[in-house]
Scaffold this active site. Structure first.
Site, PDB file in Angstrom:
ATOM      1  N   SER B 185      17.126  16.569  45.487  1.00 19.70           N
ATOM      2  CA  SER B 185      18.532  16.197  45.661  1.00 19.70           C
ATOM      3  C   SER B 185      19.448  17.362  45.994  1.00 19.70           C
ATOM      4  O   SER B 185      20.514  17.161  46.561  1.00 19.70           O
ATOM      5  CB  SER B 185      19.039  15.485  44.410  1.00 19.70           C
ATOM      6  OG  SER B 185      18.829  16.286  43.261  1.00 19.70           O
ATOM      7  N   HIS B 213      16.292   9.787  46.791  1.00 20.78           N
ATOM      8  CA  HIS B 213      16.962  10.199  48.029  1.00 20.78           C
ATOM      9  C   HIS B 213      16.134   9.904  49.283  1.00 20.78           C
ATOM     10  O   HIS B 213      16.562  10.202  50.387  1.00 20.78           O
ATOM     11  CB  HIS B 213      17.300  11.686  47.987  1.00 20.78           C
ATOM     12  CG  HIS B 213      18.336  12.006  46.956  1.00 20.78           C
ATOM     13  ND1 HIS B 213      19.680  12.063  47.235  1.00 20.78           N
ATOM     14  CD2 HIS B 213      18.222  12.241  45.626  1.00 20.78           C
ATOM     15  CE1 HIS B 213      20.352  12.336  46.141  1.00 20.78           C
ATOM     16  NE2 HIS B 213      19.490  12.454  45.139  1.00 20.78           N
ATOM     17  N   LYS B 244      22.047   4.913  46.329  1.00 19.78           N
ATOM     18  CA  LYS B 244      22.211   5.806  47.480  1.00 19.78           C
ATOM     19  C   LYS B 244      22.083   4.995  48.780  1.00 19.78           C
ATOM     20  O   LYS B 244      23.057   4.400  49.201  1.00 19.78           O
ATOM     21  CB  LYS B 244      21.234   6.971  47.346  1.00 19.78           C
ATOM     22  CG  LYS B 244      21.459   7.667  45.974  1.00 19.78           C
ATOM     23  CD  LYS B 244      20.697   8.895  45.761  1.00 19.78           C
ATOM     24  CE  LYS B 244      20.686   9.328  44.298  1.00 19.78           C
ATOM     25  NZ  LYS B 244      21.999   9.592  43.690  1.00 19.78           N
TER      26      LYS B 244
HETATM   27  C1  LIG Z   1      16.221  12.461  42.012  1.00 19.98           C
HETATM   28  C2  LIG Z   1      17.174  11.531  41.354  1.00 19.98           C
HETATM   29  N1  LIG Z   1      16.700  10.632  40.471  1.00 19.98           N
HETATM   30  C3  LIG Z   1      17.532   9.764  39.855  1.00 19.98           C
HETATM   31  C4  LIG Z   1      18.890   9.764  40.094  1.00 19.98           C
HETATM   32  C5  LIG Z   1      19.766   8.824  39.314  1.00 19.98           C
HETATM   33  O1  LIG Z   1      20.217   7.776  40.068  1.00 19.98           O
HETATM   34  P1  LIG Z   1      21.394   6.830  39.621  1.00 19.98           P
HETATM   35  O2  LIG Z   1      22.621   7.311  40.296  1.00 19.98           O
HETATM   36  O3  LIG Z   1      21.000   5.480  40.081  1.00 19.98           O
HETATM   37  O4  LIG Z   1      21.498   6.885  38.127  1.00 19.98           O
HETATM   38  C6  LIG Z   1      19.405  10.639  41.043  1.00 19.98           C
HETATM   39  C7  LIG Z   1      20.823  10.588  41.411  1.00 19.98           C
HETATM   40  O5  LIG Z   1      21.673  11.237  40.938  1.00 19.98           O
HETATM   41  C8  LIG Z   1      18.541  11.569  41.657  1.00 19.98           C
HETATM   42  O6  LIG Z   1      19.028  12.485  42.506  1.00 19.98           O
END
Ligand SMILES: Cc1ncc(COP(=O)(O)O)c(C=O)c1O
Lengths: 85, 405
Positions: B185, B213, B244
């Site tokens: 990310s 992502h 996303k």
């Molecule tokens: C790699 C990764 N996993 C999980 C999440 C968590 O996602 P969510 O926004 O649905 O809680 C994110 C986002 O911030 C992320 O970048």
């Protein structure tokens, strides 16, 4: 050879802290030497490579001083040797 | 000693970040006008940090499905699926996810964060070993704590380091579980999944891939890195988010593993929180459909990503290791990063300011995320804005100096 290990750890710490002269066995790694969690974890990886051990993250809960870290790596190293023996 | 004193260092850093202009951690938009435009203080701002990879947040069909579900089922479910039961749409979304991924089982969560807590935290027990990539997202780290398993980090994207660690754990009675991400990310690089999977399988370890992502972004059908790398059969669990590419909120896990459904009564971040409102579920079902037939969107997204990455690199910025829709610009120090970020916003460009503890190598980032909905003009303007502000701050050479060299 715990002293050599301690020296190695102190040498690595001196590379990353703002004030290398503050690095002593009794110094607190986070509070006195100011390592943040990322810096601690990066140091752990270097130690894992150097001593050929795995340092589980939960074990760090008991680590405060530089000496604590050397004691931890020492005990993990001897566990390793027991397993190999 | 006050109860919040332990956060003195964090508070200091936060105050410093705020002292330079706007508070980077509580930007307030007056209105979001589209997937790529907002307004702050009456001025138009281009959104280039919202992870809205396919630009579906304002898609007509998605909005329509959400509105219809909202009218039919009301605003919320007011409880968990264990206590209050499931709505038809929850079950339908899980069936759609399973079909989309070609897997037997799917389970949804209220956020992607909770999907990681739930899946990693429940699969790994006291006697198990979790091996996570060093650059893992905070939700993966938190999941590790919840699990109570032994946790070690392997060097980012290093199959060799993973293999070394798995070898150390040989003969341990518990399971070994490897966790990696599709696209990381912060730096936007992808995992060498084929190699990592091979190492994990060789050692008899399970592998979980977080495609947060990469869903909608990678793979011919948009299923993510596992599809793109051709290793879907060897990935035991895929987790991801609806927040996303799918433009909503929520998380999920899909798998072929036997007895998967026991997780519904074992997984606390699933059991003890309210389920998704059906308006969200309905728009997600439609968004998933669009992802699947969204080859043209992915092509545009990649074209835009390349355009931004190459434009910024040409301007002299230090970029991430790989071209994906996550486009980070590395900055030397926090002070410059904060001033830079403020300068960009002043010029009508919004991206993410990422200070050191959230970045893998401790370097601050100005993190852009590109959308298929960006026009080429928006991308070119963003490059021009970065260049102008970067030159003013001496973060890149000024044109005259560059010519003199
Ligand atoms: C790699 C990764 N996993 C999980 C999440 C968590 O996602 P969510 O926004 O649905 O809680 C994110 C986002 O911030 C992320 O970048």
């Amino acid at each position: 050879m715990p002293d050599a290990d301690l020296d190695f750890i102190m040498g690595e710490l001196r590379k990353v802290v703002k004030q290398p002269e503050d690095v002593r066995p009794e110094a607190s790694v986070t509070r006195e030497l100011g390592l943040d969690s990322l810096a601690v974890m990066n140091l752990i990886m270097v130690l894992e490579d150097e001593f050929d051990i795995l340092i589980p993250m939960d074990k760090l809960a008991d680590v405060d001083t530089v000496q604590d870290l050397a004691t931890l790596t020492g005990s993990l190293k001897s566990q390793n040797e027991d397993e190999c023996a | 000693m006050g109860i919040l004193d332990k956060f003195d260092a964090v508070r200091g850093a936060y105050n410093e970040a705020r002292s330079n202009g706007r508070d980077p951690f509580s930007v307030r938009f007056d209105v979001i006008k589209s997937a790529t435009e907002g307004e702050i203080g009456g001025r138009s701002v281009t959104l280039m940090g919202t992870n809205n990879y396919l630009g579906l947040t304002f898609d007509g069909a998605c909005v329509e499905q959400a509105v219809q579900a909202l009218r039919e089922n009301g605003t919320g479910t007011t409880g968990s699926r264990i206590a209050n039961g499931s709505y038809g749409l929850h079950v339908k979304l899980e069936a759609e996810l399973a079909r989309f991924y070609g897997r037997k089982h799917a389970m949804t969560f209220t956020t992607g964060y909770q999907a990681n807590l739930g899946i990693i935290g429940t699969l790994a027990g006291r006697d198990d070993d979790l091996l996570i990539d060093a650059d893992s997202h905070a939700s993966i780290y938190d999941a590790c704590k919840l699990s109570g398993a032994r946790v070690t980090r392997f060097r980012h994207n290093s199959a060799k380091d993973l293999a070394r660690r798995l070898k150390h754990l040989e003969g341990n009675p518990g399971n070994r579980i490897v966790v990696v991400e599709g696209i990381y990310s912060m730096h936007g690089d992808t995992a060498p999944l084929k190699e990592l999977v091979a190492v994990a399988k060789e050692a008899g370890a399970y592998i979980i891939v977080d495609e947060a992502h990469s869903l909608g972004v990678l793979g011919k059908k948009g299923r993510g890195l596992a599809e793109a790398a051709g290793v879907e059969d060897d990935v035991d669990f895929i987790v991801g988010t609806f927040s996303k590419s799918l433009g909503a909120i929520g998380g999920f896990c899909v798998s072929n593993i036997e007895n998967f459904d026991v997780l519904r009564v074992a997984c606390r971040p699933y059991m003890f929180t309210a389920s998704l409102p059906t308006s969200i579920v309905a728009s997600t079902i439609e968004a998933l459909r669009q992802v699947e037939k969204g080859g043209h969107l992915r092509e545009r997204l990649m074209r835009n990503s390349r355009r931004l990455y190459e434009g910024l690199a040409l301007a002299g910025f230090t970029m991430g290791p790989e071209i994906t829709p996550v486009v980070p610009v590395k900055v030397d120090d926090a002070e410059t990063a904060i001033t830079f970020w403020n300068g960009l916003l002043q010029e009508g460009l919004y991206c993410n300011l990422v200070l050191s503890t959230a970045t893998p190598d401790g370097k601050p980032l100005l993190r852009c995320s590109v959308s298929a909905a960006h026009s080429e003009q928006q991308i070119d303007e963003a490059i021009a804005t970065f260049t102008k502000v970067g030159q003013a701050l001496n973060a890149i050479p000024k044109p005259a100096m560059a010519a003199a060299e």
